[in-house]
Structure formats: structure tokens, C-alpha cells
Design a protein around this motif. Structure first.
Motif, PDB file in Angstrom:
ATOM      1  N   VAL A  50     -10.109  -3.055   2.917  1.00 55.16           N
ATOM      2  CA  VAL A  50      -9.893  -2.206   1.744  1.00 55.16           C
ATOM      3  C   VAL A  50      -8.570  -1.489   1.997  1.00 55.16           C
ATOM      4  CG1 VAL A  50     -10.702  -0.155   0.528  1.00 55.16           C
ATOM      5  CG2 VAL A  50     -12.331  -1.930   1.215  1.00 55.16           C
ATOM      6  N   PHE A  51      -7.543  -1.903   1.265  1.00 56.49           N
ATOM      7  CA  PHE A  51      -6.198  -1.351   1.472  1.00 56.49           C
ATOM      8  C   PHE A  51      -5.814  -0.437   0.328  1.00 56.49           C
ATOM      9  CE2 PHE A  51      -1.674  -1.910   0.231  1.00 56.49           C
ATOM     10  CZ  PHE A  51      -1.140  -1.060   1.185  1.00 56.49           C
ATOM     11  N   VAL A  52      -5.274   0.732   0.676  1.00 55.87           N
ATOM     12  CA  VAL A  52      -4.801   1.683  -0.325  1.00 55.87           C
ATOM     13  C   VAL A  52      -3.375   2.093   0.019  1.00 55.87           C
ATOM     14  CG1 VAL A  52      -5.114   3.958  -1.339  1.00 55.87           C
ATOM     15  CG2 VAL A  52      -7.112   2.546  -0.825  1.00 55.87           C
ATOM     16  N   ASP A  53      -2.459   1.948  -0.934  1.00 55.50           N
ATOM     17  CA  ASP A  53      -1.090   2.430  -0.805  1.00 55.50           C
ATOM     18  C   ASP A  53      -1.069   3.862  -1.342  1.00 55.50           C
ATOM     19  OD1 ASP A  53       1.611   3.071  -1.072  1.00 55.50           O
ATOM     20  OD2 ASP A  53       2.167   1.032  -1.654  1.00 55.50           O
ATOM     21  N   LEU A  54      -0.859   4.826  -0.461  1.00 57.09           N
ATOM     22  CA  LEU A  54      -0.942   6.234  -0.849  1.00 57.09           C
ATOM     23  C   LEU A  54       0.058   6.606  -1.941  1.00 57.09           C
ATOM     24  CD1 LEU A  54      -1.377   7.943   2.664  1.00 57.09           C
ATOM     25  CD2 LEU A  54      -3.150   7.235   1.038  1.00 57.09           C
ATOM     26  N   ALA A  55       1.152   5.848  -2.049  1.00 58.84           N
ATOM     27  CA  ALA A  55       2.160   6.153  -3.072  1.00 58.84           C
ATOM     28  C   ALA A  55       1.720   5.708  -4.462  1.00 58.84           C
ATOM     29  CB  ALA A  55       3.484   5.490  -2.716  1.00 58.84           C
ATOM     30  N   ASP A  56       0.666   4.891  -4.526  1.00 58.07           N
ATOM     31  CA  ASP A  56       0.272   4.303  -5.808  1.00 58.07           C
ATOM     32  C   ASP A  56      -1.059   4.822  -6.345  1.00 58.07           C
ATOM     33  OD1 ASP A  56       2.557   2.794  -5.855  1.00 58.07           O
ATOM     34  OD2 ASP A  56       1.618   0.997  -5.026  1.00 58.07           O
ATOM     35  N   THR A  57      -1.598   5.876  -5.740  1.00 58.09           N
ATOM     36  CA  THR A  57      -2.899   6.358  -6.197  1.00 58.09           C
ATOM     37  C   THR A  57      -2.975   7.873  -6.092  1.00 58.09           C
ATOM     38  OG1 THR A  57      -5.301   6.152  -5.881  1.00 58.09           O
ATOM     39  CG2 THR A  57      -3.932   6.082  -3.902  1.00 58.09           C
TER      40      THR A  57
END
Length: 323
Positions: A50-57
């Protein structure tokens, strides 16, 4: 020969593809990994990040939870072929049933938003491995290759050390891929059980901040850990083949595997493809091409038992201790 892969971004790719209004599924797709091709290639276990890009959320936690819901939706829909696993016995049971095993992981520790309670919540949901960082500074530590191009600022934070302790208590395997060199040193110094670098290569062959120095390879190996070879061209070679593109050659994968075994021994090598998190400029175009790597390893002089270790048995040894 059975294959275990410690890292792919397929669930996140399906998630974002659907959000853009395009149908996508795990059973069969046009990405780099799906159930049909895994079964054809002899996979028995795949880690799904489960990958999350902090700049996009706006909320890493919410985004992570939505992806976990999608993961279980796909597991239920495809339960005749693949099952989520939480324990080592679950892996054995999947193999006995002729089904693929799916291990849920987190890539970007800030999905927990600095909360040990949320870390425990993710464990209850089946998460069994987590990176401390991706490419941004966060509450847990410093990345090895910051997105802004700056130098890594440090190692684990005091909260990151608390997280490491709780991860070991719960049974969440610490994943040091993406973590700074100093952060990896901190984990190696403080950890009481083996850690993994789920998708990292050798720094001395390709000096990128994402890759591991010989000293870190040695430390991870001495603690019984495993390093998953990443198939992405820019982490394999410093020589672009066309324009500014870096081709992921099988020969370079073998070269990095050879180096890791020279520094850390045969037991420290695994696979961490990074499929569906990398571009298509690859010789191993997708998970159906694994025979190319197996053949190259055989031709390079590795014994069958050593290749079995690289493909999955080394990873299983660590999972047996943790799960």
C-alpha cells in the motif's frame, strides 16, 4: 522453482487507475503483474504494498485504508486463486492448496500519521511489513533519496525508534528500503530480529541513495535479514542506454545478486521487483518473464539450491521467524 517477491505496487496502481475512471483488476490486467501471469511463472507468494505519495494526498491514513479495502476486495473476488496471509502457517496452507499467498505491506510509514495506535490498527488489518519512509522526511525518519534532491538529513527519529520497538512487538517486519544510510544503521543497531530491504540494490555498483552500501549489506546479512533485488534500471546501472533512459537488464540483476552474495553471503538475497511502481523499460517486462532471470542465474554458475534461496527460500526463512 517457486518465486516469492517482496515488493510490488500493483494494488496502488489498480487503486489510482480506478480513481481515474478506468477499470482495473488483479486477476488479469495490462500492468506488470497479475494473478494469471504469476501462476504461469511459478509464484507462490507476493507482497502487495500500500503506497502513498504524501505530496498527492491530504490524508495518508485515509488513502492507505482505501487501498487496503481494495486489497481485500480483490482477495475475496479471487479467493479461488489467491489468499491473504497473516501467519507463516497461512503460507504453508496456501502452498498445500495450490493457491498464491498475498502479504500486505505499507510503503511510507507516515500512513500511520505518527500514531502507534494506527500502527496497531494496520497490524489487525493484516499488515506484516512496513517501510519507515518513502522519499520524504516524515515523523519516523529520513529517506535515502529525498524527492527534493537534497541530502539525507539523519536517521530514525525518537518516534521512529518507538515504532521499531512496537513493530517487533506486534510482528511487523521492518523494511529499510527507502530509508537513509544512517536510518538503516539505527535499525541494524537497535533491532532484535532480522529486517528486510524489500526492493534495494548495491550502492557500490550503482551509487543511488536508494541502494545499500557494502557496510549496510553486511549488517543486514549479519542479523539474518534479506535484501530484495529491484528490477528498475536506474537502481541497477549508472549508464543510460538511450537518451536519459536506464534499461533494466537481466545481466545487471545478476551482477547485483553476485555482489550481494560476495558481501553478505548466499542467504541475504531475495527478490523485490517493484513491479507496477517502475517504468516498462525492462528486460523482465512483467512477472511472466522470470524464466529469463532463472536461466541467467544458472548460466552464471549459481547452484540450484542457491537460486532456490534467491527466488524464495531466503525470504521464507525470515517470514518463519516473524509471522
Amino acid at each position: 522453482m517457486k518465486i516469492a517477491d517482496m515488493h510490488c505496487d500493483t494494488i496502488s496502481r489498480i487503486y489510482h487507475t480506478r480513481k481515474s475512471g478506468i477499470p482495473a483488476e488483479l486477476y488479469r490486467n495490462d500492468f506488470q503483474l497479475d494473478i494469471v501471469r504469476m501462476k504461469q511463472s511459478g509464484y507462490f507468494l507476493q507482497n502487495f504494498a500500500v503506497f502513498v505519495d504524501l505530496a498527492d494526498t491530504d490524508s495518508a491514513y485515509d488513502c492507505g485504508m482505501e487501498q487496503i479495502s481494495l486489497f481485500y476486495e480483490e482477495m475475496e473476488k479471487n479467493r479461488n486463486f489467491i489468499l491473504p496471509i497473516k501467519t507463516y502457517q497461512d503460507i504453508i496452507d496456501c502452498c498445500n492448496k495450490g493457491k498464491l499467498a498475498a502479504l500486505l505491506t505499507l510503503e511510507e510509514g507516515e500512513i500511520c500519521e505518527g500514531s502507534l495506535e494506527k500502527l496497531r490498527e494496520f497490524y489487525a488489518l493484516g499488515v506484516r511489513m512496513m517501510t519507515f519512509t518513502w522519499n520524504y522526511e516524515n515523523s519516523l525518519g529520513s529517506p535515502g533519496e529525498p524527492a527534493d534532491g537534497s541530502s539525507p538529513k539523519g536517521g530514525l527519529t525518537p518516534l521512529g525508534i518507538e515504532f521499531l520497538t512496537e513493530m517487533e512487538h506486534l510482528g511487523i517486519i521492518p523494511d529499510v528500503s527507502h530509508l537513509s544510510d544512517k536510518g538503516i544503521e539505527d535499525v541494524c543497531r537497535l533491532a532484535k530480529k532480522p529486517m528486510v530491504a524489500s526492493h534495494s540494490n548495491g550502492w557500490s555498483l550503482c551509487p543511488r541513495g536508494r541502494n545499500l552500501t557494502d557496510e549496510r549489506i553486511r549488517q543486514i546479512s549479519n542479523l539474518g535479514g534479506v535484501i530484495g533485488i529491484n528490477y528498475y534500471g536506474p537502481f541497477l546501472t549508472t549508464a543510460p542506454t538511450r537518451g536519459n533512459l536506464y534499461y533494466g537488464r537481466v545481466s545487471d540483476l545478476v551482477r547485483h545478486i553476485r555482489h550481494l552474495t560476495k558481501i553478505g553471503g548466499m542467504d541475504c538475497v531475495g527478490l523485490g521487483s517493484d513491479f507496477d511502481g517502475i517504468d516498462d523499460y525492462l528486460e523482465l517486462k512483467d512477472c511472466s518473464y522470470m524464466e529469463l532471470l532463472i536461466n541467467a542465474l544458472q548460466k552464471s554458475g549459481f547452484h540450484e539450491s542457491e537460486i532456490d534461496g534467491f527466488l524464495g527460500k531466503n525470504v521464507l526463512r525470515v517470514y518463519r521467524e516473524w509471522l
